[in-house]
Design an enzyme around this catalytic site. Structure first.
Site, PDB file in Angstrom:
ATOM      1  N   ASP A 212      -6.442   1.631  -2.943  1.00 62.76           N
ATOM      2  CA  ASP A 212      -7.655   1.337  -2.186  1.00 62.76           C
ATOM      3  C   ASP A 212      -8.137   2.582  -1.453  1.00 62.76           C
ATOM      4  OD1 ASP A 212      -5.689   1.430  -0.238  1.00 62.76           O
ATOM      5  OD2 ASP A 212      -6.253  -0.459   0.732  1.00 62.76           O
TER       6      ASP A 212
ATOM      7  N   SER B  41       0.811  -1.211   0.000  1.00 56.21           N
ATOM      8  CA  SER B  41       0.000   0.000   0.000  1.00 56.21           C
ATOM      9  C   SER B  41       0.849   1.268   0.000  1.00 56.21           C
ATOM     10  CB  SER B  41      -0.954  -0.044   1.199  1.00 56.21           C
ATOM     11  OG  SER B  41      -1.889   0.994   1.150  1.00 56.21           O
TER      12      SER B  41
ATOM     13  N   ASP C   2      -3.134   6.074  -3.323  1.00 60.06           N
ATOM     14  CA  ASP C   2      -1.962   5.470  -2.700  1.00 60.06           C
ATOM     15  C   ASP C   2      -1.473   4.321  -3.580  1.00 60.06           C
ATOM     16  OD1 ASP C   2      -4.032   3.685  -2.188  1.00 60.06           O
ATOM     17  OD2 ASP C   2      -3.272   3.121  -0.212  1.00 60.06           O
TER      18      ASP C   2
ATOM     19  N   ASP D 299      -1.659   1.059  -3.782  1.00 58.91           N
ATOM     20  CA  ASP D 299      -2.532   0.008  -4.305  1.00 58.91           C
ATOM     21  C   ASP D 299      -3.928   0.535  -4.610  1.00 58.91           C
ATOM     22  OD1 ASP D 299      -3.276   0.355  -1.645  1.00 58.91           O
ATOM     23  OD2 ASP D 299      -3.709  -1.762  -1.312  1.00 58.91           O
TER      24      ASP D 299
END
Length: 457
Positions: free
Chosen positions: A253, A105, A249, A251
């Site tokens: 999410d 992340s 960010d 990833d």
């Protein structure tokens, strides 16, 4: 390991430095085997989808996890570079037994992680993660006869059709005409770079894409949701060119935003505008929104003014979702930009979906982002991180507990203090909200100082 404590799984999967335990060449393979064995108990021919972000270690970790899954009899499909919520969607929509994401992340490129979603697209409950952990440690002690890794297809580039299905789903969820909007998009040199440009083209958005050239090491580097001031500054410098900025960010999410004037709008602001829009359209179940212990008091006050109640969960989108399901809420999230919409097929925070929802709300209301959050009066808030050598409960250390109690007494209800450990790093986080900047900073520094003195690394 006790029956109550997880050692590998934190609040967002397994995290660590790539190449070091638990993310070594051997242990990542055994993690794949352990997950595969777990799936095989209910489905001996389980199908698994795996995706990854753009870190240089993600490909070899994905390959090793895939080999472990295959050794346990699983059929593995790779989506290549894709967002974390993209894997969750595919697991649910395509009938996979599980979805696995290789990503850390917002962490530095040297870190990585392994997240596991069940076949319904939701993250695994803590008890299930603990059961998998026990199997991982068992395999580390005794790898058994099937320790040799089978040959599997490389995880990159993956199946383009899987990534396309996710993009089509997102684009198909849009019900407003977004062609009038001009946005600046920061992909953080992460997973969003693989889907955001095509998604926004499909939706007709006038998007300028930045930080979409990952090299394996530049993920989150001076860009993305870790550095929202970057996109805000760029929008402000190009005055009049953009209606908003959005930044993801690593990833994707989560997403953060800035208005046309370059003012950052975090997850609290997004939940406020989304909650009001949902209530206006009669779809905000129970008139409730789920935030966290870190959600600003200003959000609670603004929502109350619109007849909406804020419930607070522990920090971590997994725990926000648990509270949402408990109360049948359809909107929840965190300041960090993890926003969960449960009025469709989403099962986790999705930065791309959040961006689409914000733009839809702007078009429907004919309001700018600044106007939609103009009455959010944020209490001054600071968060101080203290690196610790061990995570001892704060109430077991008198000096720390005394500092917290004294600060609470001084606030006398006009503010909040939250002191907790990070679920993914060796950090203690001290959050203080107060009516004045001076009091906020002083109390935070006092508490952080007591933690550093007693537990500092």
């Amino acid at each position: 390991m006790t029956s109550q404590t997880r050692q590998l799984f934190g609040t967002d999967g397994i995290r660590g430095v790539a190449g070091e335990f638990p993310l070594t060449f051997e242990s990542t393979y055994l993690i794949g085997r352990a997950v595969g064995h777990d799936l095989a108990r209910s489905d001996p021919q389980a199908r698994v989808v795996i995706g990854q972000d753009t870190r240089e270690s993600s490909a070899w970790i994905a390959d090793r996890v895939a080999a472990g899954l295959a050794a346990s009899g699983c059929e593995v499909h790779s989506a290549g570079v894709i967002t974390t919520p993209g894997v969750a969607y595919l697991a649910r929509a395509r009938g996979y037994a599980a979805g696995i994401v290789i990503s850390a992340s917002h962490n530095p490129w040297t870190d990585n992680g392994i997240k596991v979603f069940s076949g319904d697209g939701y993250k695994l409950p803590d008890a299930h993660e603990l059961a998998i952990e026990e199997e991982i440690f068992g395999l580390l002690q005794n790898p058994g006869v099937d320790a040799a890794a089978p040959q599997v297809a490389p995880s990159l580039p993956g199946e383009a059709e899987l990534r396309q299905a996710y993009i089509e789903w997102l684009a198909g969820s849009v019900t407003a005409d977004l062609r009038s909007l001009r946005i600046l998009v920061d992909c953080a040199n992460g997973a969003a770079a693989a889907e955001a440009p095509e998604l926004f083209r499909k939706c007709g958005v006038q998007a300028v894409i930045e930080n979409a050239c990952p090299d394996g090491r530049n993920i989150n580097e001076g860009c993305g949701a870790l550095h929202p001031a970057a996109v805000a500054r760029a929008v402000a410098e190009r005055k009049g060119e953009f209606d908003l900025g959005v930044t993801f960010d690593g990833d994707a999410d989560r997403a953060l935003f800035c208005d046309a004037g370059g003012k950052v709008v975090n997850g609290d602001g997004i939940m406020l505008l989304a909650a009001r829009d949902m209530k206006e359209h009669g779809v905000l179940n129970g008139g409730i929104v789920v935030g966290t212990t870190m959600s600003n008091m200003g959000l609670e006050v603004a929502l109350r003014g619109s007849g909406i109640r804020l419930l607070r969960a522990n920090v971590g989108d997994k725990y926000v979702l648990e509270e949402m399901r408990k109360h049948d809420a359809i909107l929840g999230g965190e300041q960090s930009g993890h926003i969960i919409f449960r009025d469709g097929d989403a099962t986790t925070g999705d930065g791309l979906l959040t961006a689409l929802r914000v733009m839809e709300t702007m078009v429907r209301t004919r309001g700018s982002l600044a106007q939609l959050v103009s009455d959010l009066k944020v209490f001054p808030q600071t968060i101080q991180n203290v690196r610790v050598r061990e995570k001892v409960p704060f109430d077991q250390i008198p000096e720390i507990q005394q500092a917290i109690d004294s600060a609470q007494q001084e606030l006398d209800g006009n503010g909040r203090i939250v002191v907790r450990y990070s679920g993914t790093e060796a950090l203690a986080r001290v959050m203080v909200e107060a009516e004045s900047e001076e009091k906020m900073k002083r109390l935070a520094e006092t508490i952080a100082g007591s933690i550093k003195k007693s537990l500092g690394a």
